[in-house]
Design an enzyme around this catalytic site. Structure first.
Site, PDB file in Angstrom:
ATOM      1  N   LYS A 285       0.779  -1.004   0.030  1.00  0.00           N
ATOM      2  CA  LYS A 285      -0.034   0.124  -0.227  1.00  0.00           C
ATOM      3  C   LYS A 285       0.685   1.253  -0.035  1.00  0.00           C
ATOM      4  O   LYS A 285       0.299   2.295  -0.588  1.00  0.00           O
ATOM      5  CB  LYS A 285      -1.022   0.055   1.387  1.00  0.00           C
ATOM      6  CG  LYS A 285      -1.956   1.149   1.231  1.00  0.00           C
ATOM      7  CD  LYS A 285      -2.917   1.001   2.284  1.00  0.00           C
ATOM      8  CE  LYS A 285      -2.429   1.158   3.805  1.00  0.00           C
ATOM      9  NZ  LYS A 285      -2.945   1.114   4.662  1.00  0.00           N
TER      10      LYS A 285
ATOM     11  N   ARG B  39     -11.651   2.269   8.900  1.00  0.00           N
ATOM     12  CA  ARG B  39     -11.381   1.014   9.351  1.00  0.00           C
ATOM     13  C   ARG B  39     -12.569   0.303   9.905  1.00  0.00           C
ATOM     14  O   ARG B  39     -12.426  -0.949   9.883  1.00  0.00           O
ATOM     15  CB  ARG B  39     -10.084   0.994  10.442  1.00  0.00           C
ATOM     16  CG  ARG B  39      -8.898   1.487   9.987  1.00  0.00           C
ATOM     17  CD  ARG B  39      -8.340   0.317   9.143  1.00  0.00           C
ATOM     18  NE  ARG B  39      -8.081  -0.861   9.758  1.00  0.00           N
ATOM     19  CZ  ARG B  39      -7.036  -1.095  10.770  1.00  0.00           C
ATOM     20  NH1 ARG B  39      -6.249  -0.267  10.913  1.00  0.00           N
ATOM     21  NH2 ARG B  39      -6.799  -2.321  11.276  1.00  0.00           N
TER      22      ARG B  39
ATOM     23  N   ARG C 279      11.929  -9.526   5.026  1.00  0.00           N
ATOM     24  CA  ARG C 279      12.204  -8.468   5.454  1.00  0.00           C
ATOM     25  C   ARG C 279      12.935  -8.289   6.743  1.00  0.00           C
ATOM     26  O   ARG C 279      12.610  -8.750   7.936  1.00  0.00           O
ATOM     27  CB  ARG C 279      10.966  -7.519   5.707  1.00  0.00           C
ATOM     28  CG  ARG C 279      11.209  -6.103   5.888  1.00  0.00           C
ATOM     29  CD  ARG C 279      10.194  -5.229   5.897  1.00  0.00           C
ATOM     30  NE  ARG C 279       9.185  -5.601   6.566  1.00  0.00           N
ATOM     31  CZ  ARG C 279       7.692  -4.855   6.821  1.00  0.00           C
ATOM     32  NH1 ARG C 279       7.538  -3.893   5.936  1.00  0.00           N
ATOM     33  NH2 ARG C 279       6.959  -5.181   7.814  1.00  0.00           N
TER      34      ARG C 279
ATOM     35  N   ARG D  23      11.627  -8.564  12.291  1.00  0.00           N
ATOM     36  CA  ARG D  23      10.913  -7.578  13.265  1.00  0.00           C
ATOM     37  C   ARG D  23      10.105  -8.733  14.169  1.00  0.00           C
ATOM     38  O   ARG D  23       9.540  -9.773  13.255  1.00  0.00           O
ATOM     39  CB  ARG D  23      10.132  -6.627  12.700  1.00  0.00           C
ATOM     40  CG  ARG D  23      11.039  -5.438  12.601  1.00  0.00           C
ATOM     41  CD  ARG D  23      10.388  -4.231  11.706  1.00  0.00           C
ATOM     42  NE  ARG D  23       8.761  -4.591  11.540  1.00  0.00           N
ATOM     43  CZ  ARG D  23       8.186  -3.524  10.700  1.00  0.00           C
ATOM     44  NH1 ARG D  23       8.701  -2.444  10.598  1.00  0.00           N
ATOM     45  NH2 ARG D  23       6.592  -3.743  10.834  1.00  0.00           N
TER      46      ARG D  23
ATOM     47  N   ARG E 202      -2.488 -10.849  12.126  1.00  0.00           N
ATOM     48  CA  ARG E 202      -2.885  -9.415  11.724  1.00  0.00           C
ATOM     49  C   ARG E 202      -3.635  -9.263  10.447  1.00  0.00           C
ATOM     50  O   ARG E 202      -4.673  -8.588  10.343  1.00  0.00           O
ATOM     51  CB  ARG E 202      -1.547  -8.479  11.670  1.00  0.00           C
ATOM     52  CG  ARG E 202      -0.757  -8.137  12.753  1.00  0.00           C
ATOM     53  CD  ARG E 202       0.424  -7.643  12.415  1.00  0.00           C
ATOM     54  NE  ARG E 202       0.608  -6.691  11.675  1.00  0.00           N
ATOM     55  CZ  ARG E 202       1.592  -6.317  10.845  1.00  0.00           C
ATOM     56  NH1 ARG E 202       2.767  -7.073  10.850  1.00  0.00           N
ATOM     57  NH2 ARG E 202       1.661  -5.175   9.952  1.00  0.00           N
TER      58      ARG E 202
END
Length: 231
Positions: free
Chosen positions: A18, A95, A129, A162, A173
């Site tokens: 995004k 949201r 990542r 992370r 999530r």
């Protein structure tokens, strides 16, 4: 309240690309990008009253209240310069369905762009990542790997995944996002302004997103122009 012209909503699960798409939209169209995530992070960093409320909610795994989100969002808009702007690119709001009703009344969005990236792709993408914790530098094992595996290019210190990029955390999530946004998609589909773009690569999705927006807003750059041009 002024409706800010032709407004567009961008919906996408975390890790779907995004940020990349929103920067391309901002570059190619006269739209002001407004991210509630950026706004909230700024308040948390300042440790003001809003920031403390947001931080407390996040630490408890709760959503920030609809009232606080809209109040902070609208207050932030009142401080922005909208010269040479045809509308807003709303990122992170709405949201919830309650926020959607408020956004509809105030902003009357003309298009909702939903980036439908398979969850398996996002989990795989984020698992590659790595970050250098002290500096915040980010690497991707596929697209921008470190010169030495597992080491920061500048300091030589260890890189790490992370905590919120761990596969099980990412999947939770994503499932939470799906549950929250499902009513939004139904709502905007009923209004006839929802467009769904499905795929695994941002560069493949982008031309279709560009074309959909160009039907509503005259571009300032062609698809082949700009720093993000795909040739």
């Amino acid at each position: 309240m002024k409706r800010f012209g032709k407004n567009i909503i961008l919906l996408a699960p975390p890790g779907a690309g995004k940020g990349t798409v929103s920067s391309r939209i901002h570059e190619h169209f006269y739209l002001k990008h407004v991210s509630t995530g950026d706004i909230m992070r700024s308040h948390v960093k300042e440790k003001n009253e809003v920031g403390l409320s947001v931080d407390a909610a996040l630490k408890e795994g709760k959503l920030v209240s609809d009232e606080l989100v809209m109040d902070v969002f609208l207050e932030h808009l009142s401080t922005m310069d909208f010269q040479d702007c045809e509308g807003l690119l709303l990122d992170g709001v709405p949201r919830t369905i309650k926020q959607a009703y408020s956004v509809q009344e105030i902003f009357d969005p003309k298009l909702v762009v939903n980036m439908n990236v398979p969850f398996s792709e996002i989990v795989s993408r984020l698992s590659k990542r790595l970050v250098h914790k002290r500096s915040g530098r980010v690497y991707n094992l596929d697209f921008s790997p470190p010169k030495v595996t597992g080491k920061d290019d500048i300091t030589g210190e260890d890189l790490e995944l992370r905590a919120d990029d761990q596969p099980e955390v990412v999947l939770k999530r994503l499932n939470d996002f799906k549950k929250i946004t499902h009513p939004l998609l139904d709502y905007y589909d009923t209004l006839g302004i929802l467009r769904v773009f499905t795929g695994t690569e941002t560069n493949v999705l982008w031309p279709h997103i560009y074309s959909a927006i160009a039907r509503i807003i005259t571009p300032r750059l062609s698809l082949e122009e700009g720093s993000t041009a795909i040739i």
